[in-house]
Each structure stands twice: as C-alpha cells, then as structure tokens.
Motif scaffolding. Sequence first.
Motif, PDB file in Angstrom:
ATOM      1  N   ASN A  66       0.822  -1.210   0.000  1.00 11.73           N
ATOM      2  CA  ASN A  66       0.000   0.000   0.000  1.00 11.73           C
ATOM      3  C   ASN A  66       0.857   1.262   0.000  1.00 11.73           C
ATOM      4  OD1 ASN A  66      -2.253  -1.621  -0.002  1.00 11.73           O
ATOM      5  ND2 ASN A  66      -2.617  -1.439   2.189  1.00 11.73           N
ATOM      6  N   HIS A 113      -5.796  10.843   6.492  1.00 10.23           N
ATOM      7  CA  HIS A 113      -5.303   9.696   5.744  1.00 10.23           C
ATOM      8  C   HIS A 113      -5.219   8.480   6.642  1.00 10.23           C
ATOM      9  CE1 HIS A 113      -4.275  12.063   2.254  1.00 10.23           C
ATOM     10  NE2 HIS A 113      -3.631  12.912   3.031  1.00 10.23           N
ATOM     11  N   THR A 116      -0.340   3.922   6.622  1.00  5.49           N
ATOM     12  CA  THR A 116       0.127   2.996   5.597  1.00  5.49           C
ATOM     13  C   THR A 116       0.894   1.838   6.192  1.00  5.49           C
ATOM     14  OG1 THR A 116       2.114   4.326   5.279  1.00  5.49           O
ATOM     15  CG2 THR A 116       0.250   4.749   3.799  1.00  5.49           C
ATOM     16  N   ALA A 156       1.085   4.131  -2.918  1.00  6.91           N
ATOM     17  CA  ALA A 156       0.893   5.555  -2.634  1.00  6.91           C
ATOM     18  C   ALA A 156       2.084   6.370  -3.127  1.00  6.91           C
ATOM     19  CB  ALA A 156       0.690   5.770  -1.140  1.00  6.91           C
ATOM     20  N   ASP A 207       2.070   6.531  -6.967  1.00  9.73           N
ATOM     21  CA  ASP A 207       1.062   7.476  -7.456  1.00  9.73           C
ATOM     22  C   ASP A 207       1.563   8.923  -7.335  1.00  9.73           C
ATOM     23  OD1 ASP A 207      -0.557   5.317  -8.011  1.00  9.73           O
ATOM     24  OD2 ASP A 207      -1.874   5.618  -6.271  1.00  9.73           O
TER      25      ASP A 207
END
Length: 106
Positions: free
Chosen positions: A27, A94, A97, A31, A34
């Motif tokens: 993950n 958020h 992570t 992130a 991206d």
Amino acid sequence: MRDELTSGRDAATWSPLDSDGWYAARNATTALRDALVRAGLEKDFPYLRADLNAFGHGLVELGRVAPDTAERLAELLRLALASGFGPDRGDLGHAPTTASEPKGRT
C-alpha cells in the motif's frame, strides 16, 4: 513428532500474502508510486517495489536514483514542507500505511 504440523500449517506453505507487513509495504509503495507519477518521476525510480525482511516486516525498496532525481525529490519535499505539509500538520484524514503489530509481538 517431527512430521506433525504446528498450528495446522507447515512453514513451507507460508506466503507473503499471509503477512500484514506485505500489505502495508504494498500500500505504501502504491501511494508513493502514485505521487511519483503526479510529479513526473515514475521512470526515475525503476527499482521501487514492496518487500519483506526476514522477520516479515514490510519494507519499501526505493533503489538507486540519479543525482538529478534526488535533487528533484529534495526540491519537492522542500516545497511540501514550505506549504505546511509536515509532521506538525496532523493526521490529514489519511489512513496509516503501516500495519500495527499484533499483540504479543515486539
């Protein structure tokens, strides 16, 4: 006995897909990828990948980058910090992570 399975599983059947650390690393890698795509740096990090260490803890492998790529990343981080994005800004809504360690593990 030696041939008995512990907890119904044989160590030879272990998979990274059974690990919270793997999903946390995957993950976080997604992130980061991206964000690098949005910054136009995705091709500058060819070794970016999720990984696990020998203890099953998730890691994000960034790999080697060219000096100009490191300078560009440093400038992006400076701009982000200057615009108020930093550790004192708070959660920002958020999801974390990294996976939390199960109780009883250190």
